[in-house]
Structures are given as C-alpha cells and as structure tokens.
Design a protein around this motif. Structure first.
Motif, PDB file in Angstrom:
ATOM      1  N   GLN A  36       0.804  -1.213   0.000  1.00 21.86           N
ATOM      2  CA  GLN A  36       0.000   0.000   0.000  1.00 21.86           C
ATOM      3  C   GLN A  36       0.847   1.277   0.000  1.00 21.86           C
ATOM      4  O   GLN A  36       0.349   2.357   0.285  1.00 21.86           O
ATOM      5  CB  GLN A  36      -0.916  -0.011   1.241  1.00 21.86           C
ATOM      6  N   ASP A  37       2.140   1.139  -0.307  1.00 25.75           N
ATOM      7  CA  ASP A  37       3.030   2.307  -0.260  1.00 25.75           C
ATOM      8  C   ASP A  37       4.034   2.221  -1.406  1.00 25.75           C
ATOM      9  O   ASP A  37       5.140   1.707  -1.254  1.00 25.75           O
ATOM     10  CB  ASP A  37       3.742   2.358   1.092  1.00 25.75           C
ATOM     11  N   GLU A  38       3.648   2.742  -2.547  1.00 27.54           N
ATOM     12  CA  GLU A  38       4.513   2.691  -3.725  1.00 27.54           C
ATOM     13  C   GLU A  38       5.727   3.606  -3.594  1.00 27.54           C
ATOM     14  O   GLU A  38       6.723   3.428  -4.296  1.00 27.54           O
ATOM     15  CB  GLU A  38       3.707   3.090  -4.981  1.00 27.54           C
ATOM     16  N   GLU A  39       5.664   4.578  -2.706  1.00 27.65           N
ATOM     17  CA  GLU A  39       6.756   5.543  -2.581  1.00 27.65           C
ATOM     18  C   GLU A  39       7.927   4.992  -1.768  1.00 27.65           C
ATOM     19  O   GLU A  39       9.072   5.402  -1.963  1.00 27.65           O
ATOM     20  CB  GLU A  39       6.238   6.831  -1.916  1.00 27.65           C
ATOM     21  N   SER A  40       7.644   4.078  -0.848  1.00 22.20           N
ATOM     22  CA  SER A  40       8.704   3.517   0.001  1.00 22.20           C
ATOM     23  C   SER A  40       9.238   2.230  -0.607  1.00 22.20           C
ATOM     24  O   SER A  40       8.517   1.512  -1.308  1.00 22.20           O
ATOM     25  CB  SER A  40       8.170   3.236   1.411  1.00 22.20           C
ATOM     26  N   SER A  41      10.496   1.922  -0.342  1.00 22.20           N
ATOM     27  CA  SER A  41      11.087   0.696  -0.878  1.00 22.20           C
ATOM     28  C   SER A  41      12.293   0.299  -0.050  1.00 22.20           C
ATOM     29  O   SER A  41      12.824   1.092   0.733  1.00 22.20           O
ATOM     30  CB  SER A  41      11.511   0.899  -2.334  1.00 22.20           C
ATOM     31  N   VAL A  42      12.688  -0.967  -0.212  1.00 21.60           N
ATOM     32  CA  VAL A  42      13.908  -1.461   0.431  1.00 21.60           C
ATOM     33  C   VAL A  42      14.763  -2.162  -0.617  1.00 21.60           C
ATOM     34  O   VAL A  42      14.255  -2.709  -1.598  1.00 21.60           O
ATOM     35  CB  VAL A  42      13.605  -2.438   1.590  1.00 21.60           C
ATOM     36  N   PHE A  43      16.058  -2.156  -0.381  1.00 17.37           N
ATOM     37  CA  PHE A  43      17.045  -2.766  -1.261  1.00 17.37           C
ATOM     38  C   PHE A  43      17.385  -4.146  -0.702  1.00 17.37           C
ATOM     39  O   PHE A  43      17.855  -4.264   0.434  1.00 17.37           O
ATOM     40  CB  PHE A  43      18.280  -1.864  -1.298  1.00 17.37           C
ATOM     41  N   VAL A  44      17.123  -5.204  -1.494  1.00 17.16           N
ATOM     42  CA  VAL A  44      17.378  -6.576  -1.040  1.00 17.16           C
ATOM     43  C   VAL A  44      18.582  -7.141  -1.788  1.00 17.16           C
ATOM     44  O   VAL A  44      18.514  -7.365  -2.997  1.00 17.16           O
ATOM     45  CB  VAL A  44      16.148  -7.479  -1.286  1.00 17.16           C
ATOM     46  N   PRO A  45      19.698  -7.381  -1.094  1.00 14.06           N
ATOM     47  CA  PRO A  45      20.884  -7.927  -1.761  1.00 14.06           C
ATOM     48  C   PRO A  45      20.665  -9.387  -2.156  1.00 14.06           C
ATOM     49  O   PRO A  45      19.974 -10.139  -1.467  1.00 14.06           O
ATOM     50  CB  PRO A  45      21.967  -7.808  -0.693  1.00 14.06           C
ATOM     51  N   LYS A  46      21.252  -9.818  -3.282  1.00 18.45           N
ATOM     52  CA  LYS A  46      21.054 -11.179  -3.775  1.00 18.45           C
ATOM     53  C   LYS A  46      22.367 -11.932  -3.983  1.00 18.45           C
ATOM     54  O   LYS A  46      22.375 -13.003  -4.578  1.00 18.45           O
ATOM     55  CB  LYS A  46      20.273 -11.137  -5.097  1.00 18.45           C
ATOM     56  N   ALA A  47      23.472 -11.368  -3.509  1.00 18.92           N
ATOM     57  CA  ALA A  47      24.780 -12.000  -3.704  1.00 18.92           C
ATOM     58  C   ALA A  47      25.381 -12.357  -2.345  1.00 18.92           C
ATOM     59  O   ALA A  47      26.143 -11.573  -1.764  1.00 18.92           O
ATOM     60  CB  ALA A  47      25.708 -11.068  -4.477  1.00 18.92           C
ATOM     61  N   PRO A  48      25.044 -13.533  -1.788  1.00 22.07           N
ATOM     62  CA  PRO A  48      25.514 -13.889  -0.438  1.00 22.07           C
ATOM     63  C   PRO A  48      27.030 -14.001  -0.317  1.00 22.07           C
ATOM     64  O   PRO A  48      27.562 -13.960   0.793  1.00 22.07           O
ATOM     65  CB  PRO A  48      24.831 -15.240  -0.176  1.00 22.07           C
ATOM     66  N   ASP A  49      27.724 -14.146  -1.433  1.00 23.75           N
ATOM     67  CA  ASP A  49      29.185 -14.267  -1.379  1.00 23.75           C
ATOM     68  C   ASP A  49      29.890 -12.914  -1.323  1.00 23.75           C
ATOM     69  O   ASP A  49      31.108 -12.857  -1.115  1.00 23.75           O
ATOM     70  CB  ASP A  49      29.705 -15.054  -2.591  1.00 23.75           C
ATOM     71  N   SER A  50      29.153 -11.837  -1.525  1.00 25.97           N
ATOM     72  CA  SER A  50      29.781 -10.519  -1.505  1.00 25.97           C
ATOM     73  C   SER A  50      30.170 -10.150  -0.073  1.00 25.97           C
ATOM     74  O   SER A  50      29.470 -10.519   0.882  1.00 25.97           O
ATOM     75  CB  SER A  50      28.842  -9.461  -2.077  1.00 25.97           C
ATOM     76  N   PRO A  51      31.277  -9.441   0.126  1.00 32.23           N
ATOM     77  CA  PRO A  51      31.769  -9.148   1.482  1.00 32.23           C
ATOM     78  C   PRO A  51      30.827  -8.290   2.326  1.00 32.23           C
ATOM     79  O   PRO A  51      30.886  -8.336   3.554  1.00 32.23           O
ATOM     80  CB  PRO A  51      33.094  -8.418   1.223  1.00 32.23           C
ATOM     81  N   ASP A  52      29.965  -7.504   1.679  1.00 30.84           N
ATOM     82  CA  ASP A  52      29.079  -6.621   2.446  1.00 30.84           C
ATOM     83  C   ASP A  52      27.653  -7.165   2.534  1.00 30.84           C
ATOM     84  O   ASP A  52      26.727  -6.432   2.886  1.00 30.84           O
ATOM     85  CB  ASP A  52      29.064  -5.225   1.822  1.00 30.84           C
ATOM     86  N   PHE A  53      27.460  -8.455   2.235  1.00 31.24           N
ATOM     87  CA  PHE A  53      26.113  -9.027   2.217  1.00 31.24           C
ATOM     88  C   PHE A  53      25.452  -8.945   3.600  1.00 31.24           C
ATOM     89  O   PHE A  53      24.307  -8.508   3.723  1.00 31.24           O
ATOM     90  CB  PHE A  53      26.153 -10.485   1.749  1.00 31.24           C
TER      91      PHE A  53
END
Length: 383
Positions: A36-53
């Motif tokens: 119900q909130d098109e203006e808000s969003s979150v960033f979901v990482p998809k690379a578990p091997d990356s150092p900052d995951f």
C-alpha cells in the motif's frame, strides 16, 4: 536474537508473506515495496558471497522495521524463523518474577527438552505406554537433529528449533499419487512435533482440564494419542522439582508452510498436577499393552467387492528407510474416508500391528486411520 542465520530465502519469504511486492530485480539485488506504499522501498541484496552481504541485510532489516513501525529485534526474529518450527518450553517460578528460576528447575527444563523430543520421536514411530530399553534408536537420532535456541525472558524460556523446509511429499505418476521417499524424511520433525502437541494436550486434558482422577481406560486411551511414561517423566523434570508454578509448551509453526490442523498451540501444566502425572507415569510403566506401529504414506490402490463388510487398501509408505507397500482392511465407514483421501491425493496416517517380514507382502491389523494432518494436502503443496 536470531533463531537461525538469516539469508536471502528467509528475507524474501518474510516480505512476500507480509504483503510486500517486488518491483525490480537484477542479478545482484532487488527492490521491494509495501503493497500500500509505492513511494517507500527497500534494497534486497542477492549476492551472499559478496563481502558486504551481511551488512546489507542488517540495513534492510532496520529499514523494514522502520517502515512497518515495529521493533527491529521483533522483525529480525520473525525473518529468522521463516523455515523453522520453534517449540518454547517455559517455566514460571512460584515466588520470583525477575525472569529467573531455581537452579534445579533450570536443569530439569533442559533435561525435559531432550526427553520430551525423544519420547515424541518414539511415539511418532511406535505407540507404547513405556519404552524402557526398547526405545527406538531412530528416536534418539531424530531428537539429535533438533537445536536449542538462546534462552529468553518471560519467566524462563528454552526454545527448541527444528527444520521446516519441506519438499513435495506427493507427486503423480500415470494419474496416481506417489510418495516421494526422499521428501518423507524431511517431514519427520514436523510429524514429531505434531505428535508431541497432541500427546501433551491429551495429558493436560486427563490431569488438569477434567478436574477428576483419570480412569485406567482414560490412561490407556491416552497412549493412542502418544502419551507414554517417558513423556510424563519429561513433564515431571520441570514441575516435579518444586519451585515451578507453571510449565507450558508453545508451538510456533514456521510461517513458510501450513501449520498442522486441529492442534493446541499452548499446553499448560501447573505445579499442582505433578502428583497425578507421577501416578500416571507409574501406571503406564506397568501397563501390558502391545506396541503399535505408526505409518505415514499415500494410498495406492483401493478395492471393494460387492456385499463385503470391509474394503481393501494398499498404502505406499517408508519402512526402515525403504519404500514399501502395506495392505490392510478397513470397515466400510472408514474405507469411504480412505477413498476420499485417495481422490484428494491426501497423505494418511495408519496405526496398528504391522507384519513386515522381509520377502513377504507387508500387512497391518489397523486400529486407527486418518488423514495425516501434520502435512499439507497435495492441492495445498501444488499451489
């Protein structure tokens, strides 16, 4: 305070079940937003091997908690338990309300967790009033797969964690349901907790709820539901030590799969019930009743001859780790239910005296037959 390590699967499962929607997706990340909130969003990482995951996941969790206006620890805990069942064993001290319990009661609580899971695993395989030296080795093996989470406040809670990652239990072959043997093993812990919930509920019913001393028939009937002398001993490990006002067990089923049906979520045993449970423990130890095997599977064939009072059923199941067909007869009213479950591709549970002599056709004298309510139906799993 996570139940398990959080990964991409847990995050996506939580977001999907909480009404979030994925709007963009690439090889390394995705964007999700509240329904119900098109203006808000979150960033979901998809690379578990990356150092900052792991850092990115913490930022994600914090942002989800902010947008949902909930405590971050609460959201993190919910995400972590997407694919696990958590059974909370809680002891409440009679005198102190500071989250502590007497040392002996605490030791009893941990002992109870182990003995309770072993007795539940045993009852999932065989129904007996007392196992003693005949405790199935598989019961100990299955109980060892359970994990302990960190203790939590409220008075004193010990969480027991089990996997709830299931494959498809039933498939189709030439229009007939087939049992997936490799997936059957993954369901054992869920079946084990289902047995435990039903058994504890029955023990509470005959010792706490009814308000009267159970008859010998009541005690014998409780064995059919998974109650054993060993289960009584597990409860007494807590309330039999003194200083514990209430011992309760709460079942928190994994959000990622349908919960078992028609089971109590929380069962309580006041300290005052210890004397009666101890008496039942002794009665069950002395009961001379035949052990009954419990089988889980799918119906492969049905046959009913004209003017017969019973119908013939062939069940595909797993015995000693191998697929096996077991044949048995059911009275007409039960046979009609079996025919319905067969048409629904629904897994079933059968209890009775099993003859599975190697090299011969396996048969069973059935004493109980029903749908396996610890697992979803074929239709549920294929959605």
């Amino acid at each position: 305070m996570n139940m398990v390590d959080i990964g991409l699967e847990e995050v996506e499962s939580y977001l999907r079940r909480s009404g979030w929607r994925r709007s963009l997706s690439g090889p390394f990340a995705a964007i999700w937003h509240p329904a119900q909130d098109e203006e808000s969003s979150v960033f979901v990482p998809k690379a578990p091997d990356s150092p900052d995951f792991s850092t990115a996941l913490k930022i994600l969790t914090r942002e989800v908690a902010r947008l949902e206006n909930r405590p971050e620890a609460e959201v993190t805990l919910e995400i972590s338990r997407q694919f696990v069942d958590v059974t909370d064993l809680r002891a409440e001290d009679a005198d102190i309300a500071d989250g502590t319990i007497p040392l002996m009661a605490g030791i009893g609580l941990f002992n109870s967790a182990h003995r309770m899971m072993v007795s539940a695993a045993a009852a999932t395989l065989h129904r007996q009033s007392y196992y003693g030296n005949s405790m199935p080795r598989a019961a100990h093996r299955h109980a060892r797969r359970m994990r302990l989470g960190q203790t939590r406040p409220g008075s004193y809670i010990v969480p027991v964690i089990s996997s709830a990652r299931f494959g498809a239990l039933v498939s189709e072959e030439f229009g007939e349901p087939r049992l997936e043997a490799t997936a059957d093993e993954s369901y054992f812990e869920r079946r084990m907790l289902t047995t435990l919930s039903r058994a504890l509920g029955t023990l509470s019913e005959i010792t706490v709820v009814r308000g009267r001393t159970p008859s010998k028939l009541d005690v014998l009937s409780a064995v059919d539901e998974g109650v054993s002398s060993e289960l009584c001993a597990a409860v007494l490990d807590v309330i039999g030590k003194g200083g514990v006002e209430v011992f309760d067990v709460t079942f928190n089923w994994a959000p990622s799969s349908p919960p078992p049906r028609d089971l109590p979520e929380k069962i309580e045993f006041p300290g005052a019930a210890a004397e009666l449970i101890e008496r039942i423990e002794g009665e069950l130890k002395e009961t001379d009743a035949p052990a009954e095997r419990v089988l889980y599977g799918v119906i492969r064939r049905l046959s009913l001859k004209r003017n017969e009072t019973t119908g013939h059923v062939s069940l595909e199941t797993i015995i000693d780790g191998k697929p096996r067909i077991v044949s048995f007869e059911l009275p007409l009213d039960v046979y009609r239910r079996a025919a319905r479950y067969h048409g629904e591709r629904r897994p079933v549970i059968v209890r009775g005296i099993l003859d599975a002599t190697p090299g011969r056709r396996a048969t069973m004298q059935v004493t109980a037959f029903d749908a396996d309510r610890s697992v979803a139906s074929f239709d549920d799993m294929s959605e």
